[in-house]
Design a protein around this motif. Structure first.
Motif, PDB file in Angstrom:
ATOM      1  N   PHE A 289     -12.142 -15.075 -22.711  1.00 21.54           N
ATOM      2  CA  PHE A 289     -13.295 -14.197 -22.584  1.00 21.54           C
ATOM      3  C   PHE A 289     -13.124 -13.010 -23.537  1.00 21.54           C
ATOM      4  O   PHE A 289     -12.041 -12.456 -23.656  1.00 21.54           O
ATOM      5  N   ASP A 290     -14.198 -12.665 -24.215  1.00 24.80           N
ATOM      6  CA  ASP A 290     -14.169 -11.572 -25.194  1.00 24.80           C
ATOM      7  C   ASP A 290     -14.701 -10.296 -24.535  1.00 24.80           C
ATOM      8  O   ASP A 290     -15.921 -10.080 -24.440  1.00 24.80           O
ATOM      9  N   TYR A 291     -13.776  -9.458 -24.050  1.00 26.37           N
ATOM     10  CA  TYR A 291     -14.172  -8.255 -23.311  1.00 26.37           C
ATOM     11  C   TYR A 291     -14.808  -7.216 -24.226  1.00 26.37           C
ATOM     12  O   TYR A 291     -15.680  -6.452 -23.810  1.00 26.37           O
ATOM     13  N   ALA A 292     -14.397  -7.179 -25.481  1.00 28.01           N
ATOM     14  CA  ALA A 292     -15.012  -6.236 -26.430  1.00 28.01           C
ATOM     15  C   ALA A 292     -16.474  -6.610 -26.667  1.00 28.01           C
ATOM     16  O   ALA A 292     -17.363  -5.743 -26.700  1.00 28.01           O
ATOM     17  N   ALA A 293     -16.725  -7.919 -26.786  1.00 27.64           N
ATOM     18  CA  ALA A 293     -18.112  -8.385 -26.985  1.00 27.64           C
ATOM     19  C   ALA A 293     -18.951  -8.097 -25.736  1.00 27.64           C
ATOM     20  O   ALA A 293     -20.134  -7.768 -25.819  1.00 27.64           O
ATOM     21  N   PHE A 294     -18.293  -8.224 -24.583  1.00 33.56           N
ATOM     22  CA  PHE A 294     -18.955  -7.968 -23.299  1.00 33.56           C
ATOM     23  C   PHE A 294     -19.412  -6.510 -23.234  1.00 33.56           C
ATOM     24  O   PHE A 294     -20.574  -6.203 -22.967  1.00 33.56           O
ATOM     25  N   LYS A 295     -18.495  -5.594 -23.557  1.00 32.78           N
ATOM     26  CA  LYS A 295     -18.827  -4.161 -23.560  1.00 32.78           C
ATOM     27  C   LYS A 295     -19.890  -3.862 -24.612  1.00 32.78           C
ATOM     28  O   LYS A 295     -20.847  -3.105 -24.360  1.00 32.78           O
ATOM     29  N   ALA A 296     -19.764  -4.503 -25.786  1.00 32.56           N
ATOM     30  CA  ALA A 296     -20.743  -4.270 -26.858  1.00 32.56           C
ATOM     31  C   ALA A 296     -22.137  -4.753 -26.434  1.00 32.56           C
ATOM     32  O   ALA A 296     -23.152  -4.126 -26.769  1.00 32.56           O
ATOM     33  N   ALA A 297     -22.181  -5.850 -25.675  1.00 35.28           N
ATOM     34  CA  ALA A 297     -23.485  -6.365 -25.225  1.00 35.28           C
ATOM     35  C   ALA A 297     -24.181  -5.335 -24.346  1.00 35.28           C
ATOM     36  O   ALA A 297     -25.405  -5.166 -24.407  1.00 35.28           O
ATOM     37  N   TYR A 298     -23.375  -4.609 -23.560  1.00 35.61           N
ATOM     38  CA  TYR A 298     -23.942  -3.568 -22.687  1.00 35.61           C
ATOM     39  C   TYR A 298     -24.396  -2.360 -23.525  1.00 35.61           C
ATOM     40  O   TYR A 298     -25.534  -1.907 -23.414  1.00 35.61           O
ATOM     41  N   ARG A 299     -23.519  -1.877 -24.407  1.00 38.21           N
ATOM     42  CA  ARG A 299     -23.858  -0.696 -25.197  1.00 38.21           C
ATOM     43  C   ARG A 299     -24.997  -0.998 -26.184  1.00 38.21           C
ATOM     44  O   ARG A 299     -25.903  -0.197 -26.360  1.00 38.21           O
ATOM     45  N   ASP A 300     -24.971  -2.183 -26.799  1.00 40.99           N
ATOM     46  CA  ASP A 300     -26.005  -2.534 -27.783  1.00 40.99           C
ATOM     47  C   ASP A 300     -27.389  -2.638 -27.130  1.00 40.99           C
ATOM     48  O   ASP A 300     -28.414  -2.438 -27.771  1.00 40.99           O
ATOM     49  N   ALA A 301     -27.393  -2.913 -25.831  1.00 42.63           N
ATOM     50  CA  ALA A 301     -28.675  -3.007 -25.102  1.00 42.63           C
ATOM     51  C   ALA A 301     -29.093  -1.639 -24.572  1.00 42.63           C
ATOM     52  O   ALA A 301     -30.111  -1.517 -23.893  1.00 42.63           O
ATOM     53  N   GLY A 302     -28.280  -0.612 -24.874  1.00 44.20           N
ATOM     54  CA  GLY A 302     -28.631   0.745 -24.451  1.00 44.20           C
ATOM     55  C   GLY A 302     -27.905   1.208 -23.204  1.00 44.20           C
ATOM     56  O   GLY A 302     -28.207   2.269 -22.650  1.00 44.20           O
ATOM     57  N   GLY A 303     -26.933   0.431 -22.769  1.00 46.31           N
ATOM     58  CA  GLY A 303     -26.182   0.794 -21.553  1.00 46.31           C
ATOM     59  C   GLY A 303     -25.323   2.032 -21.769  1.00 46.31           C
ATOM     60  O   GLY A 303     -24.549   2.084 -22.726  1.00 46.31           O
ATOM     61  N   THR A 304     -25.472   3.027 -20.901  1.00 48.13           N
ATOM     62  CA  THR A 304     -24.736   4.290 -21.085  1.00 48.13           C
ATOM     63  C   THR A 304     -23.719   4.551 -19.971  1.00 48.13           C
ATOM     64  O   THR A 304     -23.034   5.567 -19.981  1.00 48.13           O
ATOM     65  N   GLY A 305     -23.629   3.678 -19.025  1.00 48.25           N
ATOM     66  CA  GLY A 305     -22.699   3.879 -17.905  1.00 48.25           C
ATOM     67  C   GLY A 305     -21.252   3.891 -18.367  1.00 48.25           C
ATOM     68  O   GLY A 305     -20.918   3.249 -19.377  1.00 48.25           O
ATOM     69  N   ALA A 306     -20.408   4.613 -17.651  1.00 47.94           N
ATOM     70  CA  ALA A 306     -18.977   4.605 -17.972  1.00 47.94           C
ATOM     71  C   ALA A 306     -18.425   3.190 -17.802  1.00 47.94           C
ATOM     72  O   ALA A 306     -18.851   2.452 -16.906  1.00 47.94           O
ATOM     73  N   TRP A 307     -17.492   2.819 -18.683  1.00 43.20           N
ATOM     74  CA  TRP A 307     -16.887   1.479 -18.644  1.00 43.20           C
ATOM     75  C   TRP A 307     -15.533   1.599 -17.982  1.00 43.20           C
ATOM     76  O   TRP A 307     -14.625   2.237 -18.495  1.00 43.20           O
ATOM     77  N   ILE A 308     -15.390   1.006 -16.803  1.00 45.79           N
ATOM     78  CA  ILE A 308     -14.139   1.070 -16.045  1.00 45.79           C
ATOM     79  C   ILE A 308     -13.458  -0.286 -16.127  1.00 45.79           C
ATOM     80  O   ILE A 308     -14.098  -1.312 -15.891  1.00 45.79           O
TER      81      ILE A 308
END
Ligand SMILES: C=C(C(=O)O)c1ccccc1
Length: 371
Positions: free
Chosen positions: A285-304
């Motif tokens: 699983f690509d966790y960096a891509a996962f986080k990028a998918a959230y941020r690229d869609a405008g996600g601003t929540g803290a990443w824990i």
């Protein structure tokens, strides 16, 4: 360079540092009601930047283990109010993990001793924890579930809404974490291994994510996205969770979460409590891509991030911007003053796994803090 000890605003939550206490089931809430010991336990750990409560059932139907707390009765909410007041008196922040176990339950815990509910009638190859009449706890096989009717789903969405509202307005929590991980109800709907539905809630990735997003919509419209977090576990095998192709599924989920202005997204990396490099299907699983998918869609929540972190690895991921906070489970069980110990690079107490689940003060509120 950002350190673990820098404050952060996660949605509406102003947090003193980047060290979170992960949700930890302790099975010490008889009649689903936290006790005075619960108040002591959480207030002892209030220096965490964020306390995430143990999984807390939104209804009796959502309860899967003996002596886990609830948010569905006045005495439960009153008991939680004592916990949150004590945490706030110490300057801490605490959110309630709102939880429906779905099929990971036992008839004896269910309303009218009925079957646990699930997206599909597939029994989980896992065990749950019951406490017998003699007061002794034991792990037993989960019961055969029944598939939820489509018409029942809106009622469970309302159960989540009601629990989140009560958690904030009556129990005094600063917000909630939606438990969508570890093979419980919301995760069961997401995963192809547990969701064999043929209605609008099964089949495609979009359909399997529908129920989760209806719950997110209901809770954020009730308490605000800034007080709402979510926990996800893309590859865990916990509670017989399985999906051979998690990357497109979970990238889709976080892409759809982005517009809700969530306080945080909390990610279990690897197998819960197990190897961090665990994978489902034939590629890591690509966790960096996962986080990028959230941020690229405008996600601003803290990443824990969570699972198997120690102080050094946690410092690295925060300094490198790969995470905003790190959640620690077992280290917080044994070290109420974990933040200070990390700050002073002090030796850690060793957790006693024989007292993780059930029992009394031993292994719960008796771990020593530094003097
Ligand atoms: C709420 C739990 C989870 O998220 O795994 C849990 C439940 C029972 C024992 C350990 C953990």
């Amino acid at each position: 360079m950002t350190t673990l000890f820098d404050p952060i605003k996660a949605g509406d939550l102003q947090l003193a540092n980047r060290i979170a206490m992960a949700p930890l089931t302790r099975n010490r809430s008889p009649n689903a009601t936290p006790t005075e010991m619960s108040t002591t336990y959480y207030s002892q750990r209030a220096t965490a930047g964020l306390l995430i409560s143990e999984g807390t059932a939104i209804t009796q139907q959502g309860q899967g283990y003996a002596d886990v707390p609830g948010l569905y009765g006045p005495e439960q909410l009153a008991a939680w109010r004592k916990v949150t007041d004590a945490v706030h008196a110490e300057g801490g922040k605490i959110v309630a993990q709102v939880w429906h176990v779905g099929r990971v339950s036992h008839n004896s815990l269910q309303p009218g001793a009925g079957k646990p509910v699930a997206p599909s009638a597939i029994r989980a190859k896992t065990r749950t924890y019951l406490i017998g009449a003699d007061g002794n706890g034991s792990f037993v096989e989960t019961s055969e579930p029944r598939a939820l009717e489509t018409s029942e789903l809106s009622g469970i969405v309302e159960d989540y809404r009601r629990a989140a509202k009560a958690a904030v307005e009556e129990a005094g929590f600063d917000g909630v974490e939606i438990h969508a991980a570890n093979g419980y109800l919301l995760d069961q709907f997401l995963l192809s291994g547990t969701n064999h539905r043929t209605d609008a809630y099964g089949g495609s990735i979009e359909n399997r994510a529908r129920f989760l997003l209806e719950v997110v919509d209901a809770i954020t419209s009730e308490i605000g996205g800034g007080r709402t977090g979510i926990r996800l576990s893309p590859v865990t095998p916990a509670n017989d969770a399985s999906d051979p192709d998690p990357q497109p599924l979970f990238n889709h989920v976080v892409g759809k979460l982005a517009p809700y202005g969530l306080a945080f997204v909390h990610v279990i990396e690897g197998a819960t409590g197990g190897p961090r490099d665990f994978q489902q299907g034939n590629q890591p699983f690509d966790y960096a891509a996962f986080k990028a998918a959230y941020r690229d869609a405008g996600g601003t929540g803290a990443w824990i991030v969570n699972n198997g972190y120690d102080r050094k690895l946690a410092e690295e991921v925060v300094a490198e911007g790969r995470a905003d906070l790190v959640a620690f489970g077992k280290p917080f069980i044994a070290n109420p003053d974990l933040v200070r110990r990390f700050k002073e690079n002090s030796e850690l107490n060793t957790p006693d796994n024989t007292t993780f689940y059930g029992g009394g003060a031993k292994g719960y509120i008796d771990y020593p803090a530094l003097t």
